[in-house]
Design a protein around this motif. Structure first.
Motif, PDB file in Angstrom:
ATOM      1  N   HIS A   1       9.346 -24.918 -20.142  1.00  0.00           N
ATOM      2  CA  HIS A   1       8.838 -25.819 -20.788  1.00  0.00           C
ATOM      3  C   HIS A   1       7.282 -25.942 -20.507  1.00  0.00           C
ATOM      4  CE1 HIS A   1      12.817 -27.592 -21.691  1.00  0.00           C
ATOM      5  NE2 HIS A   1      13.335 -27.183 -20.438  1.00  0.00           N
ATOM      6  N   PRO A   2       6.623 -25.184 -21.148  1.00  0.00           N
ATOM      7  CA  PRO A   2       5.301 -24.978 -20.978  1.00  0.00           C
ATOM      8  C   PRO A   2       4.472 -26.042 -21.344  1.00  0.00           C
ATOM      9  CG  PRO A   2       5.750 -23.622 -22.667  1.00  0.00           C
ATOM     10  CD  PRO A   2       7.065 -23.735 -22.081  1.00  0.00           C
TER      11      PRO A   2
ATOM     12  N   ASP B   1      -0.462 -20.177 -28.421  1.00  0.00           N
ATOM     13  CA  ASP B   1      -0.359 -18.839 -28.920  1.00  0.00           C
ATOM     14  C   ASP B   1       0.958 -18.733 -29.775  1.00  0.00           C
ATOM     15  OD1 ASP B   1      -2.834 -18.121 -27.710  1.00  0.00           O
ATOM     16  OD2 ASP B   1      -1.685 -17.380 -25.733  1.00  0.00           O
ATOM     17  N   GLU B   2       2.055 -19.234 -29.079  1.00  0.00           N
ATOM     18  CA  GLU B   2       3.361 -19.289 -29.701  1.00  0.00           C
ATOM     19  C   GLU B   2       3.324 -19.947 -31.187  1.00  0.00           C
ATOM     20  OE1 GLU B   2       6.321 -20.058 -26.875  1.00  0.00           O
ATOM     21  OE2 GLU B   2       5.700 -18.536 -25.578  1.00  0.00           O
TER      22      GLU B   2
ATOM     23  N   HIS C   1      -1.650 -26.068 -17.254  1.00  0.00           N
ATOM     24  CA  HIS C   1      -2.240 -24.650 -17.147  1.00  0.00           C
ATOM     25  C   HIS C   1      -1.298 -23.658 -17.914  1.00  0.00           C
ATOM     26  CE1 HIS C   1       1.347 -24.249 -14.573  1.00  0.00           C
ATOM     27  NE2 HIS C   1       1.140 -23.164 -14.552  1.00  0.00           N
ATOM     28  N   MET C   2      -0.361 -24.246 -18.866  1.00  0.00           N
ATOM     29  CA  MET C   2       0.630 -23.533 -19.696  1.00  0.00           C
ATOM     30  C   MET C   2       0.204 -23.639 -21.128  1.00  0.00           C
ATOM     31  SD  MET C   2       2.396 -21.595 -17.579  1.00  0.00           S
ATOM     32  CE  MET C   2       3.983 -21.244 -18.912  1.00  0.00           C
ATOM     33  N   ARG C   3      -0.789 -24.379 -21.415  1.00  0.00           N
ATOM     34  CA  ARG C   3      -0.802 -25.043 -22.741  1.00  0.00           C
ATOM     35  C   ARG C   3      -1.392 -23.973 -23.810  1.00  0.00           C
ATOM     36  NH1 ARG C   3      -1.394 -31.567 -23.069  1.00  0.00           N
ATOM     37  NH2 ARG C   3       0.540 -31.844 -21.777  1.00  0.00           N
TER      38      ARG C   3
ATOM     39  N   ALA D   1       3.192 -18.813 -15.772  1.00  0.00           N
ATOM     40  CA  ALA D   1       3.849 -19.793 -14.640  1.00  0.00           C
ATOM     41  C   ALA D   1       3.600 -19.232 -13.192  1.00  0.00           C
ATOM     42  CB  ALA D   1       5.377 -19.784 -15.271  1.00  0.00           C
ATOM     43  N   ASP D   2       3.641 -18.004 -12.962  1.00  0.00           N
ATOM     44  CA  ASP D   2       3.520 -17.493 -11.610  1.00  0.00           C
ATOM     45  C   ASP D   2       2.199 -17.895 -11.114  1.00  0.00           C
ATOM     46  OD1 ASP D   2       4.020 -15.943  -9.274  1.00  0.00           O
ATOM     47  OD2 ASP D   2       3.926 -14.060 -10.218  1.00  0.00           O
TER      48      ASP D   2
END
Length: 323
Positions: free
Chosen positions: A188-189, A201-202, A194-196, A170-171
């Protein structure tokens, strides 16, 4: 005995603290949302309206006070007036879709505001949240207490590891702090392109119990269904999900979902949740089958939209000037 009980209660309190301040899975609209979608039909084959209530009213639906049918209809009627943007007396798929999208976005914004304030207080001058401050506030208790079991320690360490991985993604400018918009991506990825990868992974880590880097059909089902020893048979929806896993989820037919298949499952590229739910609600309530809903049709099917539950949330939405 009292010492053991006290330690147990402390650990329960700590779990509540961690899940309130860290990144609880229950706040993510990833594979948990998929679990909710599976429950759109209850185990006895009947329609599960709780799912529709949450889609229509947002996460605040869980906090609704019990109201009489008359009170529910009265509040619902006011909400319908807000949904009918052109005031023609008809609610279209697009208007309902916009409303559902609004309620979901409102939940996200409110959630970010609430959690941002929990870390920064009422200091409006704070525009960045440092990792060290977040870590100390969320996980600092680990240095000051004795956890009851090794499994507890591992659970907290895994949560910390996950948060740090999310934080780094996120950074965007890599300054080891998050702006409020970056904090939204952190919480809230699924909402940020860019967070997907971290969503995949989770999901994999949550469901892949044997750690082989893929999801079997048994792991897939176990994640959303716990067999009831007293039940005579497996629910029909579970049987259908197993078949869906084989026919749809497992693209290459190797008996597992790999990372690419998991991504398509939890983050389908062409799926519009708001539109799908809007079409479903209209199909449930459109008695004259014209593809639109009158206020009477909605109120006659009020249990589909709000059941016997409503709160000041509806009134708060009416006061919200953006919709």
């Amino acid at each position: 005995m009292s010492h053991i009980l006290s330690e147990f209660l402390v650990n329960i309190l700590v779990l509540s603290l961690v899940f309130g301040l860290a990144i609880p899975n229950s706040d993510d609209k990833t594979h948990k949302q998929k679990q909710d979608e599976h429950l759109h039909e209850s185990s006895d084959g009947n329609h599960n309206t709780d799912y529709d209530h949450k889609a229509f009213l947002g996460e605040d639906a869980d906090e609704f006070d019990q109201l009489s049918p008359e009170e529910s209809k009265e509040r619902l009627a006011k909400i319908v007036d807000k949904i009918d943007k052109n005031s023609d007396g008809l609610v279209t798929t697009d208007e309902l879709k916009e409303w559902i999208h609004y309620t979901q976005n409102k939940y996200i914004i409110d959630d970010v505001d609430r959690q941002w304030k929990s870390h920064t207080g009422d200091d409006d001058s704070m525009t960045q949240l440092l990792w060290i401050d977040y870590k100390n506030r969320t996980f600092g208790f680990l240095e000051d207490m004795t956890v009851n079991s090794v499994s507890d320690v591992n659970t907290y360490k895994e949560m910390l590891k996950r948060d740090e991985r999310r934080w780094k993604l996120a950074d965007r400018n890599q300054d080891n702090s998050l702006s409020k918009s970056e904090f939204l991506d952190f919480l809230h990825p699924e909402e940020a392109q860019h967070m997907r990868d971290v969503v995949v992974d989770e999901t994999l880590e949550d469901i892949d119990k044997d750690g082989d880097g893929r999801i079997s059909v048994d792991e897939y089902i176990t994640d959303m269904y716990a067999p009831d020893a007293s039940a005579d048979q497996v629910p029909d929806w579970v049987i259908r999900e197993k078949q869906q896993f084989k026919d749809i989820r497992d693209k290459n037919k190797d008996g597992f979902m790999d990372r690419d298949e998991i991504r398509e499952w939890v983050l389908p590229p062409d799926y519009d949740h708001s539109e799908a739910e809007a079409k479903h609600l209209i199909a449930e309530s459109d008695t004259n089958k014209d593809g639109k809903l009158t206020k009477d049709e909605i109120l006659n099917s009020y249990d589909v939209f709000v059941g016997s539950q409503a709160t000041d949330f509806g009134e708060a939405l009416l006061r919200h000037e953006e919709f």
